[in-house]
Design a protein around this motif. Structure first.
Motif, PDB file in Angstrom:
ATOM      1  N   GLY A   1       0.882  -1.039  -0.139  1.00 25.54           N
ATOM      2  CA  GLY A   1       0.073  -0.026   0.053  1.00 25.54           C
ATOM      3  C   GLY A   1       0.802   1.440   0.041  1.00 25.54           C
ATOM      4  O   GLY A   1       1.987   1.134   0.718  1.00 25.54           O
ATOM      5  N   VAL A   2       0.275   2.183  -0.517  1.00 26.81           N
ATOM      6  CA  VAL A   2       1.142   3.521  -0.627  1.00 26.81           C
ATOM      7  C   VAL A   2      -0.002   4.618  -0.094  1.00 26.81           C
ATOM      8  O   VAL A   2      -1.104   4.468  -0.150  1.00 26.81           O
ATOM      9  CB  VAL A   2       1.527   3.967  -1.866  1.00 26.81           C
ATOM     10  N   PRO A   3       0.441   5.548   0.338  1.00 28.91           N
ATOM     11  CA  PRO A   3      -0.385   6.801   0.757  1.00 28.91           C
ATOM     12  C   PRO A   3      -1.374   7.131  -0.296  1.00 28.91           C
ATOM     13  O   PRO A   3      -1.050   7.420  -1.417  1.00 28.91           O
ATOM     14  CB  PRO A   3       0.544   8.009   0.886  1.00 28.91           C
ATOM     15  N   PHE A   4      -2.506   7.558   0.363  1.00 27.32           N
ATOM     16  CA  PHE A   4      -3.538   7.936  -0.549  1.00 27.32           C
ATOM     17  C   PHE A   4      -3.963   6.719  -1.665  1.00 27.32           C
ATOM     18  O   PHE A   4      -4.294   7.131  -2.759  1.00 27.32           O
ATOM     19  CB  PHE A   4      -3.474   9.374  -1.185  1.00 27.32           C
ATOM     20  N   GLY A   5      -3.894   5.480  -1.305  1.00 27.21           N
ATOM     21  CA  GLY A   5      -3.885   4.517  -2.017  1.00 27.21           C
ATOM     22  C   GLY A   5      -5.425   3.767  -2.008  1.00 27.21           C
ATOM     23  O   GLY A   5      -6.392   4.243  -1.823  1.00 27.21           O
ATOM     24  N   MET A   6      -5.147   2.301  -2.102  1.00 28.55           N
ATOM     25  CA  MET A   6      -6.409   1.586  -2.218  1.00 28.55           C
ATOM     26  C   MET A   6      -6.861   1.017  -1.085  1.00 28.55           C
ATOM     27  O   MET A   6      -6.027   0.807  -0.084  1.00 28.55           O
ATOM     28  CB  MET A   6      -5.964   0.161  -3.055  1.00 28.55           C
ATOM     29  N   THR A   7      -8.106   0.908  -0.692  1.00 28.99           N
ATOM     30  CA  THR A   7      -8.556   0.005   0.566  1.00 28.99           C
ATOM     31  C   THR A   7      -8.288  -1.084   0.256  1.00 28.99           C
ATOM     32  O   THR A   7      -7.923  -1.698  -0.702  1.00 28.99           O
ATOM     33  CB  THR A   7     -10.150   0.321   0.489  1.00 28.99           C
ATOM     34  N   ALA A   8      -8.595  -1.988   1.483  1.00 32.82           N
ATOM     35  CA  ALA A   8      -8.394  -3.266   1.325  1.00 32.82           C
ATOM     36  C   ALA A   8      -9.283  -4.164   0.195  1.00 32.82           C
ATOM     37  O   ALA A   8      -8.590  -4.932  -0.178  1.00 32.82           O
ATOM     38  CB  ALA A   8      -8.701  -4.091   2.576  1.00 32.82           C
ATOM     39  N   ARG A   9     -10.494  -3.634  -0.078  1.00 34.58           N
ATOM     40  CA  ARG A   9     -11.200  -4.183  -0.896  1.00 34.58           C
ATOM     41  C   ARG A   9     -10.878  -4.073  -2.411  1.00 34.58           C
ATOM     42  O   ARG A   9     -10.701  -4.836  -3.256  1.00 34.58           O
ATOM     43  CB  ARG A   9     -12.521  -3.682  -0.634  1.00 34.58           C
ATOM     44  N   GLN A  10     -10.218  -2.722  -2.477  1.00 37.06           N
ATOM     45  CA  GLN A  10      -9.741  -2.393  -4.032  1.00 37.06           C
ATOM     46  C   GLN A  10      -8.536  -2.908  -4.113  1.00 37.06           C
ATOM     47  O   GLN A  10      -8.430  -3.467  -5.297  1.00 37.06           O
ATOM     48  CB  GLN A  10      -9.722  -0.676  -4.035  1.00 37.06           C
ATOM     49  N   HIS A  11      -7.598  -3.209  -3.169  1.00 38.94           N
ATOM     50  CA  HIS A  11      -6.434  -3.788  -3.600  1.00 38.94           C
ATOM     51  C   HIS A  11      -6.496  -5.328  -3.921  1.00 38.94           C
ATOM     52  O   HIS A  11      -5.960  -5.753  -4.947  1.00 38.94           O
ATOM     53  CB  HIS A  11      -5.477  -3.758  -2.287  1.00 38.94           C
ATOM     54  N   TYR A  12      -7.419  -6.092  -3.350  1.00 37.75           N
ATOM     55  CA  TYR A  12      -7.798  -7.493  -3.502  1.00 37.75           C
ATOM     56  C   TYR A  12      -8.477  -7.592  -4.881  1.00 37.75           C
ATOM     57  O   TYR A  12      -8.007  -8.473  -5.735  1.00 37.75           O
ATOM     58  CB  TYR A  12      -8.410  -8.161  -2.630  1.00 37.75           C
ATOM     59  N   SER A  13      -9.061  -6.517  -5.315  1.00 36.27           N
ATOM     60  CA  SER A  13      -9.719  -6.433  -6.725  1.00 36.27           C
ATOM     61  C   SER A  13      -8.661  -6.458  -7.802  1.00 36.27           C
ATOM     62  O   SER A  13      -8.668  -6.803  -8.637  1.00 36.27           O
ATOM     63  CB  SER A  13     -10.738  -5.504  -6.821  1.00 36.27           C
ATOM     64  N   TRP A  14      -7.660  -5.245  -7.464  1.00 32.08           N
ATOM     65  CA  TRP A  14      -6.802  -4.929  -8.457  1.00 32.08           C
ATOM     66  C   TRP A  14      -5.879  -5.977  -8.361  1.00 32.08           C
ATOM     67  O   TRP A  14      -5.447  -6.403  -9.652  1.00 32.08           O
ATOM     68  CB  TRP A  14      -5.964  -3.782  -7.891  1.00 32.08           C
ATOM     69  N   PHE A  15      -5.588  -6.844  -7.722  1.00 28.36           N
ATOM     70  CA  PHE A  15      -4.396  -7.970  -7.562  1.00 28.36           C
ATOM     71  C   PHE A  15      -4.963  -9.056  -8.338  1.00 28.36           C
ATOM     72  O   PHE A  15      -4.626  -9.515  -9.204  1.00 28.36           O
ATOM     73  CB  PHE A  15      -4.058  -8.365  -6.160  1.00 28.36           C
ATOM     74  N   TYR A  16      -6.107  -9.507  -8.025  1.00 27.01           N
ATOM     75  CA  TYR A  16      -6.616 -10.756  -8.796  1.00 27.01           C
ATOM     76  C   TYR A  16      -7.512 -10.366  -9.895  1.00 27.01           C
ATOM     77  O   TYR A  16      -7.651 -11.312 -10.614  1.00 27.01           O
ATOM     78  CB  TYR A  16      -7.473 -11.503  -7.716  1.00 27.01           C
ATOM     79  N   HIS A  17      -8.162  -9.252 -10.202  1.00 26.85           N
ATOM     80  CA  HIS A  17      -8.831  -9.177 -11.298  1.00 26.85           C
ATOM     81  C   HIS A  17      -8.737  -7.697 -12.112  1.00 26.85           C
ATOM     82  O   HIS A  17      -9.228  -7.718 -13.110  1.00 26.85           O
ATOM     83  CB  HIS A  17     -10.462  -8.885 -10.795  1.00 26.85           C
ATOM     84  N   GLY A  18      -7.638  -7.083 -11.590  1.00 24.28           N
ATOM     85  CA  GLY A  18      -7.215  -6.171 -12.364  1.00 24.28           C
ATOM     86  C   GLY A  18      -5.688  -6.031 -12.610  1.00 24.28           C
ATOM     87  O   GLY A  18      -5.285  -4.832 -13.442  1.00 24.28           O
ATOM     88  N   GLY A  19      -5.410  -7.073 -12.878  1.00 23.62           N
ATOM     89  CA  GLY A  19      -3.889  -7.195 -13.495  1.00 23.62           C
ATOM     90  C   GLY A  19      -2.698  -6.991 -12.442  1.00 23.62           C
ATOM     91  O   GLY A  19      -1.455  -7.201 -12.897  1.00 23.62           O
ATOM     92  N   GLY A  20      -2.852  -6.856 -11.188  1.00 21.83           N
ATOM     93  CA  GLY A  20      -2.026  -6.530 -10.071  1.00 21.83           C
ATOM     94  C   GLY A  20      -0.989  -7.620 -10.087  1.00 21.83           C
ATOM     95  O   GLY A  20       0.184  -7.483  -9.914  1.00 21.83           O
ATOM     96  N   GLN A  21      -1.680  -8.787  -9.809  1.00 17.87           N
ATOM     97  CA  GLN A  21      -0.803  -9.775  -9.659  1.00 17.87           C
ATOM     98  C   GLN A  21       0.344 -10.180 -10.839  1.00 17.87           C
ATOM     99  O   GLN A  21       1.567 -10.201 -10.487  1.00 17.87           O
ATOM    100  CB  GLN A  21      -1.629 -11.383  -9.647  1.00 17.87           C
ATOM    101  N   GLU A  22      -0.090  -9.957 -12.203  1.00 14.01           N
ATOM    102  CA  GLU A  22       0.951 -10.281 -13.319  1.00 14.01           C
ATOM    103  C   GLU A  22       1.949  -9.139 -12.940  1.00 14.01           C
ATOM    104  O   GLU A  22       3.176  -9.586 -13.176  1.00 14.01           O
ATOM    105  CB  GLU A  22       0.200  -9.916 -14.698  1.00 14.01           C
ATOM    106  N   LEU A  23       1.756  -8.008 -12.749  1.00 15.97           N
ATOM    107  CA  LEU A  23       2.698  -6.934 -12.447  1.00 15.97           C
ATOM    108  C   LEU A  23       3.663  -7.072 -11.307  1.00 15.97           C
ATOM    109  O   LEU A  23       4.924  -7.158 -11.323  1.00 15.97           O
ATOM    110  CB  LEU A  23       2.009  -5.644 -12.159  1.00 15.97           C
ATOM    111  N   LEU A  24       2.961  -7.396 -10.461  1.00 17.18           N
ATOM    112  CA  LEU A  24       3.868  -7.849  -9.235  1.00 17.18           C
ATOM    113  C   LEU A  24       4.655  -9.162  -9.143  1.00 17.18           C
ATOM    114  O   LEU A  24       5.825  -9.045  -8.447  1.00 17.18           O
ATOM    115  CB  LEU A  24       3.052  -7.661  -7.705  1.00 17.18           C
ATOM    116  N   ASP A  25       4.210 -10.257 -10.117  1.00 17.17           N
ATOM    117  CA  ASP A  25       5.038 -11.351 -10.288  1.00 17.17           C
ATOM    118  C   ASP A  25       6.233 -10.841 -10.775  1.00 17.17           C
ATOM    119  O   ASP A  25       7.310 -11.324 -10.524  1.00 17.17           O
ATOM    120  CB  ASP A  25       4.100 -12.387 -10.995  1.00 17.17           C
ATOM    121  N   GLY A  26       6.246  -9.885 -11.943  1.00 12.68           N
ATOM    122  CA  GLY A  26       7.509  -9.613 -12.521  1.00 12.68           C
ATOM    123  C   GLY A  26       8.434  -8.859 -11.411  1.00 12.68           C
ATOM    124  O   GLY A  26       9.661  -8.808 -11.573  1.00 12.68           O
ATOM    125  N   VAL A  27       7.872  -8.003 -10.563  1.00 12.18           N
ATOM    126  CA  VAL A  27       8.944  -7.517  -9.505  1.00 12.18           C
ATOM    127  C   VAL A  27       9.330  -8.381  -8.475  1.00 12.18           C
ATOM    128  O   VAL A  27      10.561  -8.472  -8.298  1.00 12.18           O
ATOM    129  CB  VAL A  27       7.978  -6.368  -8.518  1.00 12.18           C
TER     130      VAL A  27
END
Length: 356
Positions: A110-136
């Motif tokens: 999480g970063v300041p002024f960022g996502m709520t818990a619900r938004q983060h989970y959504s981004w990670f699993y259904h918004g492409g976040g997992q693929e991006l962070l897998d690269g990191v």
């Protein structure tokens, strides 16, 4: 983040959890999992314990994960390195503890002024976040799964009132990740101190302030006994996600049913931790106020300065780091869409309820 809003997004989770339960116990797998948290914190450290118990339950005891509290096996901030080198198969820690190694790891937590818990989970699993962070995480030979979230955190504990920007100048504050960077940009002096050392550091006066998590954890650590002023809202951490960091080689070696059980247990753990915070923070805040804690709101000027510092720092890091830039642009576009949607329905409805 309201408990009821998150429950709706996770309504299908029980069906997903049921599938790995057929895993047989014919194969025995034993992992070690150090964490960054002291054993006294039944919310965060307890989350690691409950995650391990759920994995054992889903595999009929065939897959055992032993959690270790901070410092028992590796240093509190050494979890990522332990998993990367294969010293341990897994670890339990937020990605923003390691932004010094790779700034983009902040988006896993999480970063300041960022996502709520619900938004983060959504981004990670259904918004492409997992693929991006897998690269990191790939650069560290690690895969990380969201396995807990604190929900929105408080703004922190301060020994003296913070009425203006001048009050932040030279202030020694424990703040992790980009929260620390924001305070530094505003004139404070952030410190990276192990969680178990926060109370004595405040008691001795080597710290002037502490930003940790929420009322239930802060009460457990006794921070109300060494500081009086408790600030909100926690715009610098609207939801800190805890990662189940796994060595890639260890993950590849798992039987498929055990790997499925692990991922399902992480999803369950994410929801369970958030629900515990939402449940326990209410009574904890009441006890803190009853004990003499003075609950204060950030002034409009300080909130505006926090936002300016955040936007500036994220833009500067994007200009200097292509990986960070790619993830930030994707993450920001997703967050903007989520905020538009929630302003139409969820948040608007909650504001109606709050106003009565």
């Amino acid at each position: 983040m309201k408990r009821r809003t998150f429950l709706g997004a996770a309504a299908t989770m029980p069906a997903a959890l049921a599938a790995p339960a057929v895993a047989t116990a014919q194969t025995t797998v034993r992992w070690r999992m150090p964490t960054s948290f002291p054993s006294s914190l039944a919310t965060i450290q307890g989350g690691a314990v409950r995650l391990a118990e759920k994995v054992a339950e889903l595999t009929d005891g065939g897959f055992e994960i032993r959690p270790y509290a901070a410092g028992e096996l590796v240093p509190p901030l050494g979890v990522l390195e332990a998993v990367q080198t294969g010293t341990t198969e897994a670890g339990f820690s937020p990605g923003f503890f390691y932004v010094g190694k790779k700034p983009a790891l902040a988006f896993d937590a999480g970063v300041p002024f960022g996502m709520t818990a619900r938004q983060h989970y959504s981004w990670f699993y259904h918004g492409g976040g997992q693929e991006l962070l897998d690269g990191v995480y790939g650069a560290f030979n690690v895969v990380s799964f969201p396995a807990g979230n604190t929900g929105a955190q408080m703004g922190g504990w301060f020994r003296k009132p913070i009425d203006s920007m001048a009050d932040l100048k030279g202030l020694r504050i424990r703040a992790a990740g980009y929260v620390g960077y924001v305070f530094a940009d505003m004139g404070a002096v952030p410190q990276q101190i192990a969680i178990g050392d926060l109370y004595p550091a405040m008691e001795r006066g080597t710290l002037d302030a502490v930003e940790f998590t929420s009322p239930v954890d802060d009460e457990t650590l006794g921070l109300n006994k060494v500081a009086k002023y408790y600030y909100a809202p926690g715009v610098l951490e609207l939801g800190a996600s805890l990662g189940m960091m796994v060595n890639r080689d260890a993950l590849s070696a798992l039987p498929p049913a055990y790997a499925a059980a692990l991922k399902a247990a992480c999803s369950w753990s994410y929801l369970d931790m958030l629900a515990r915070y939402d449940s326990q923070n209410v009574a904890a805040l009441r006890r803190l106020i009853a004990s003499g804690t003075e609950l204060r709101a950030w002034s409009p000027d300080i909130l505006a300065a926090m936002r300016v510092s955040t936007d500036k720092l994220l833009a500067e890091q994007s200009a200097a780091d292509p990986d960070f830039k790619t993830i930030y642009a994707h993450w920001k576009a997703y967050l903007d869409d989520q905020l538009r949607w929630m302003s139409v329905n969820d948040v608007a409805a909650e504001n109606v309820l709050i106003r009565g």
